[in-house]
Motif scaffolding. Structure first.
Motif, PDB file in Angstrom:
ATOM      1  N   GLN A   1     100.556 -43.878  71.685  1.00  0.00           N
ATOM      2  CA  GLN A   1      99.869 -44.637  72.725  1.00  0.00           C
ATOM      3  C   GLN A   1      99.320 -43.717  73.806  1.00  0.00           C
ATOM      4  O   GLN A   1      98.182 -43.895  74.269  1.00  0.00           O
ATOM      5  N   GLN A   2     100.103 -42.714  74.198  1.00  0.00           N
ATOM      6  CA  GLN A   2      99.639 -41.776  75.217  1.00  0.00           C
ATOM      7  C   GLN A   2      98.424 -40.994  74.726  1.00  0.00           C
ATOM      8  O   GLN A   2      97.470 -40.760  75.480  1.00  0.00           O
ATOM      9  N   ALA A   3      98.443 -40.598  73.452  1.00  0.00           N
ATOM     10  CA  ALA A   3      97.304 -39.857  72.892  1.00  0.00           C
ATOM     11  C   ALA A   3      96.050 -40.720  72.876  1.00  0.00           C
ATOM     12  O   ALA A   3      94.942 -40.241  73.162  1.00  0.00           O
ATOM     13  N   VAL A   4      96.206 -41.998  72.560  1.00  0.00           N
ATOM     14  CA  VAL A   4      95.066 -42.918  72.561  1.00  0.00           C
ATOM     15  C   VAL A   4      94.514 -43.076  73.969  1.00  0.00           C
ATOM     16  O   VAL A   4      93.295 -43.043  74.194  1.00  0.00           O
ATOM     17  N   GLU A   5      95.405 -43.246  74.951  1.00  0.00           N
ATOM     18  CA  GLU A   5      94.959 -43.402  76.336  1.00  0.00           C
ATOM     19  C   GLU A   5      94.249 -42.149  76.832  1.00  0.00           C
ATOM     20  O   GLU A   5      93.236 -42.230  77.543  1.00  0.00           O
ATOM     21  N   ASP A   6      94.759 -40.991  76.451  1.00  0.00           N
ATOM     22  CA  ASP A   6      94.104 -39.738  76.832  1.00  0.00           C
ATOM     23  C   ASP A   6      92.719 -39.633  76.203  1.00  0.00           C
ATOM     24  O   ASP A   6      91.756 -39.179  76.845  1.00  0.00           O
ATOM     25  N   ALA A   7      92.614 -40.051  74.937  1.00  0.00           N
ATOM     26  CA  ALA A   7      91.333 -39.986  74.244  1.00  0.00           C
ATOM     27  C   ALA A   7      90.327 -40.941  74.869  1.00  0.00           C
ATOM     28  O   ALA A   7      89.145 -40.612  75.035  1.00  0.00           O
ATOM     29  N   MET A   8      90.785 -42.138  75.235  1.00  0.00           N
ATOM     30  CA  MET A   8      89.899 -43.108  75.876  1.00  0.00           C
ATOM     31  C   MET A   8      89.433 -42.603  77.228  1.00  0.00           C
ATOM     32  O   MET A   8      88.273 -42.769  77.613  1.00  0.00           O
ATOM     33  N   ALA A   9      90.335 -41.960  77.987  1.00  0.00           N
ATOM     34  CA  ALA A   9      89.959 -41.433  79.297  1.00  0.00           C
ATOM     35  C   ALA A   9      88.958 -40.299  79.163  1.00  0.00           C
ATOM     36  O   ALA A   9      88.004 -40.197  79.947  1.00  0.00           O
ATOM     37  N   ALA A  10      89.154 -39.443  78.159  1.00  0.00           N
ATOM     38  CA  ALA A  10      88.240 -38.321  77.947  1.00  0.00           C
ATOM     39  C   ALA A  10      86.872 -38.799  77.487  1.00  0.00           C
ATOM     40  O   ALA A  10      85.841 -38.217  77.831  1.00  0.00           O
TER      41      ALA A  10
ATOM     42  N   MET B   1      90.624 -42.451  65.952  1.00  0.00           N
ATOM     43  CA  MET B   1      90.849 -41.231  66.726  1.00  0.00           C
ATOM     44  C   MET B   1      91.089 -40.054  65.788  1.00  0.00           C
ATOM     45  O   MET B   1      91.833 -40.172  64.808  1.00  0.00           O
ATOM     46  N   ALA B   2      90.458 -38.940  66.070  1.00  0.00           N
ATOM     47  CA  ALA B   2      90.641 -37.730  65.279  1.00  0.00           C
ATOM     48  C   ALA B   2      90.870 -36.546  66.213  1.00  0.00           C
ATOM     49  O   ALA B   2      90.468 -36.569  67.380  1.00  0.00           O
ATOM     50  N   VAL B   3      91.533 -35.544  65.693  1.00  0.00           N
ATOM     51  CA  VAL B   3      91.723 -34.298  66.421  1.00  0.00           C
ATOM     52  C   VAL B   3      91.211 -33.159  65.538  1.00  0.00           C
ATOM     53  O   VAL B   3      91.001 -33.326  64.338  1.00  0.00           O
ATOM     54  N   GLN B   4      91.029 -32.018  66.139  1.00  0.00           N
ATOM     55  CA  GLN B   4      90.533 -30.868  65.387  1.00  0.00           C
ATOM     56  C   GLN B   4      91.669 -30.219  64.615  1.00  0.00           C
ATOM     57  O   GLN B   4      92.708 -29.875  65.186  1.00  0.00           O
TER      58      GLN B   4
END
Length: 242
Positions: free
Chosen positions: A174-183, A153-156
């Motif tokens: 974990q929340q950031a990963v779940e958000d990334a997977m949903a997006a 996972m990467a962010v800008q």
């Protein structure tokens, strides 16, 4: 064993042994032998990013941290978890109500330097320490500060380039990963890995660029916002007493 409060040694510079005739000196990383991390060429760059993450210490009205004694040596306690710092503040106020104590923030980069010199103890949060594999109920004193990341996972970053976010809070990672997977709307399962701050910095200071970012806990940011609004932004005082 609980560290003993040294009520008479409030100034952060009071680490000189008593009775040797020397005045208290300012607590500085450069007073110690060179450290392979903080003396590395890449440390100033990494430190600047680390200093965006607050840690907390119990201090008097002048921002001078309380010191505690362990094995005959005075130390400042620096908490990565603002709630743990608040708990320590409550105990210290009950024991020393006249000192005008509060918790004040300092940057994690500066805190890490002090930790590496042996002048302070950097204390991880209980939840993050246990999430990284420590036994439940283990004391956070003497434990490594954990970080959490998803290597996929990467962010800008600020320059528009992708960077790897490193979290201090496992649940927020974990929340950031779940958000990334949903997006992404994909089926891939992204894994979170834990690593110690020490080991991470050994690698990061050797890199030529900062392809990473540190993510502070939301609770720390909320406290900082409240602190700045109510205190005028007074930070930890590392100057020698006048």
């Amino acid at each position: 064993m609980r560290l003993l409060l040294i009520a008479a040694a409030l100034q952060v510079g009071a680490f000189t042994p008593s009775g040797d005739g020397r005045p208290p000196s300012r607590l500085r990383a450069e007073d110690k032998p060179k450290d392979p991390i903080v003396s590395a060429a890449g440390w100033p760059r990494v430190k600047a990013l680390l200093d965006r993450l607050p840690v907390f210490t119990v201090a008097n009205e002048q921002g001078q941290p309380l010191q505690y004694e362990a094995d005959g040596k005075p130390l400042a306690l620096l908490y990565a978890d603002v709630d743990a710092a608040k708990s320590e503040l409550k105990s210290a106020k009950e024991e020393h109500p006249s000192l005008g104590l509060d918790i004040v923030p300092m940057g994690l980069g500066e805190a890490f330097q002090l930790h590496r010199t042996g002048a302070a103890v950097l204390i991880p949060s209980q939840d993050s320490m246990e999430a990284a594999g420590a036994p439940k109920g283990a004391s956070p004193l003497g434990q490594e500060l954990p970080l959490f990341a998803c290597m996929e996972m990467a962010v800008q970053g600020e320059d528009g380039k992708p960077v790897l976010p490193l979290f201090l809070d496992r649940a927020e990672a974990q929340q950031a990963v779940e958000d990334a997977m949903a997006a992404d709307d994909g089926d891939a399962k992204l894994e979170i890995v834990g690593l110690s701050l020490h080991k991470a910095l050994e690698q990061l200071v050797s890199q030529e660029s900062s392809a990473f970012s540190f993510v502070p806990p939301a609770s720390s940011l909320a406290h900082i916002q409240s602190y700045l609004e109510n205190s005028g932004g007074v930070g930890v005082n590392t100057s020698p007493p006048s």
